[in-house]
Design an enzyme around this catalytic site. Structure first.
Site, PDB file in Angstrom:
ATOM      1  CG  ASN A   9       3.992  -0.978  -5.512  1.00 36.28           C
ATOM      2  OD1 ASN A   9       3.138  -0.209  -5.078  1.00 36.28           O
ATOM      3  ND2 ASN A   9       4.894  -1.573  -4.737  1.00 36.28           N
ATOM      4  CD1 TRP A  10       1.344   3.190 -10.079  1.00 30.56           C
ATOM      5  CD2 TRP A  10      -0.393   4.539  -9.608  1.00 30.56           C
ATOM      6  NE1 TRP A  10       0.596   3.319 -11.226  1.00 30.56           N
ATOM      7  CE2 TRP A  10      -0.484   4.140 -10.966  1.00 30.56           C
ATOM      8  CE3 TRP A  10      -1.381   5.381  -9.094  1.00 30.56           C
ATOM      9  CZ2 TRP A  10      -1.515   4.564 -11.805  1.00 30.56           C
ATOM     10  CZ3 TRP A  10      -2.414   5.805  -9.919  1.00 30.56           C
ATOM     11  CH2 TRP A  10      -2.476   5.405 -11.265  1.00 30.56           C
ATOM     12  CE  LYS A  11       7.801   0.673  -4.619  1.00 25.95           C
ATOM     13  NZ  LYS A  11       9.233   0.492  -4.368  1.00 25.95           N
ATOM     14  CG  HIS A  96       6.685  -4.025  -1.469  1.00 21.70           C
ATOM     15  ND1 HIS A  96       7.750  -3.299  -0.993  1.00 21.70           N
ATOM     16  CD2 HIS A  96       6.729  -3.930  -2.815  1.00 21.70           C
ATOM     17  CE1 HIS A  96       8.395  -2.771  -2.021  1.00 21.70           C
ATOM     18  NE2 HIS A  96       7.800  -3.147  -3.137  1.00 21.70           N
ATOM     19  CD  GLU A  98       9.025   0.081  -0.789  1.00 23.56           C
ATOM     20  OE1 GLU A  98       7.824   0.356  -0.984  1.00 23.56           O
ATOM     21  OE2 GLU A  98       9.906   0.194  -1.677  1.00 23.56           O
ATOM     22  CD  GLU A 168       9.155  -5.882  -5.746  1.00 23.70           C
ATOM     23  OE1 GLU A 168       8.886  -5.260  -6.776  1.00 23.70           O
ATOM     24  OE2 GLU A 168       8.856  -5.478  -4.609  1.00 23.70           O
ATOM     25  N   GLY A 174      14.392   0.786  -6.045  1.00 25.14           N
ATOM     26  CA  GLY A 174      14.539   2.241  -5.983  1.00 25.14           C
ATOM     27  C   GLY A 174      15.990   2.704  -5.955  1.00 25.14           C
ATOM     28  CB  SER A 213      16.218  -0.630 -10.569  1.00 26.02           C
ATOM     29  OG  SER A 213      16.361   0.061  -9.342  1.00 26.02           O
ATOM     30  N   GLY A 234       8.060  -0.197  -9.852  1.00 26.41           N
ATOM     31  CA  GLY A 234       7.837   0.933  -8.953  1.00 26.41           C
ATOM     32  C   GLY A 234       7.972   2.239  -9.709  1.00 26.41           C
ATOM     33  N   GLY A 235       9.131   2.876  -9.576  1.00 27.82           N
ATOM     34  CA  GLY A 235       9.371   4.204 -10.157  1.00 27.82           C
ATOM     35  C   GLY A 235       8.930   4.352 -11.604  1.00 27.82           C
TER      36      GLY A 235
END
Ligand code: 13P
Length: 250
Positions: A9-11, A96, A98, A168, A174, A213, A234-235
């Site tokens: 997930n590149w966000k 998600h 977010e 999640e 993150g 993470s 993510g990251g």
């Protein structure tokens, strides 16, 4: 069928050229990943067409990060599930944390989004997870159970078969804080048994991903757990080598 899966997930990261370079780097080393692992990339909307072209012919599948809760028409700024399918997406991330937190998505909206995604041939990657204060109050099972009941329990078996679930925990996203393999396995098993309450043996076939993470150093321990079928990253999905290292961690 339950499938080992790693989704990036590149966000809201990378410009189009950077995203294209990242996708190329991933395709270049995808042969290192065993063929029974499904790799999914979820770039921003603006990148879908370009990234779709780069991964076409490779085993990598394309996903969007969201879709509209409306079919089509005068909804300025929205992108429909049909548009995503026409851009080559096979998946769409929905719910998600977010989106729930910053854009006030509720189970009611998510019911509409999931129905539209499925009607357009997309597999939803449906995210659930508790906030830190909810975990500290021992309410994580209630919170996650409700998120599942309020949306996924409205689906038929045929629809549910197409859904991927992602657990999640908000406190691990993150933050560098990962759920321990024990914590993650405990709630993944709970998610599977909650699904079994409604869908019976089909629950055994549902892919349930862990996100928060997840990185090359902890993926192996997480993916070794019985009810963890892979990760939503993510990251660490923004570096091809890290993302592929995670995908090799089964
Ligand atoms: P991080 O891997 O950056 O914690 O993000 C997880 C996530 O939210 C994936 O959807």
């Amino acid at each position: 069928m339950r499938k080992k899966t790693v989704a990036g997930n590149w966000k809201m990261n990378t410009l189009i050229d950077e995203g294209a370079a990242l996708a190329k780097d991933i395709v270049d080393i995808i042969h290192e990943v065993p063929s029974d692992v499904q790799i999914i990339l979820a770039p921003p909307f603006t990148h879908l067409d370009r990234v779709g072209g780069i991964i076409s012919g490779s085993p990598v599948a394309l996903s969007a990060q969201n879709c509209a809760d409306k079919d089509k028409g005068a909804y300025t700024g929205e992108v429909s599930a049909a548009m995503l399918a026409s851009a080559g997406c096979r998946y769409v991330i929905l719910g998600h944390s977010e989106r729930r937190e910053y854009y006030h998505e509720t189970s009611a909206t998510l019911n509409d989004k999931i129905a539209l995604a499925l009607a357009n041939g997309l597999s939803p990657i449906f995210c659930v997870g508790e906030r830190l204060e909810e975990r500290e109050a021992g309410r994580h099972f209630d919170v996650v159970g409700n998120q599942i009941r309020e949306v996924l329990f409205n689906l038929t078996e045929e629809q549910m078969e197409k859904v991927v679930v992602a657990y999640e925990p908000v406190w691990a996203i993150g933050t560098g804080k990962t759920a321990t393999a024990e914590q993650a396995q405990e709630i993944h098993a709970f998610i599977r048994s909650t699904l079994a309450g409604k869908f019976g043996t089909l629950a055994e076939d549902i892919t349930i991903l862990y996100g928060g993470s997840c990185k090359p150093s902890n993926a192996r321990e997480l993916f070794a757990c019985k009810d963890i079928d892979g990760g939503l990253i993510g990251g660490a999905s923004l570096k091809a080598a890290d993302f592929i290292a995670i995908a090799k961690s089964f």
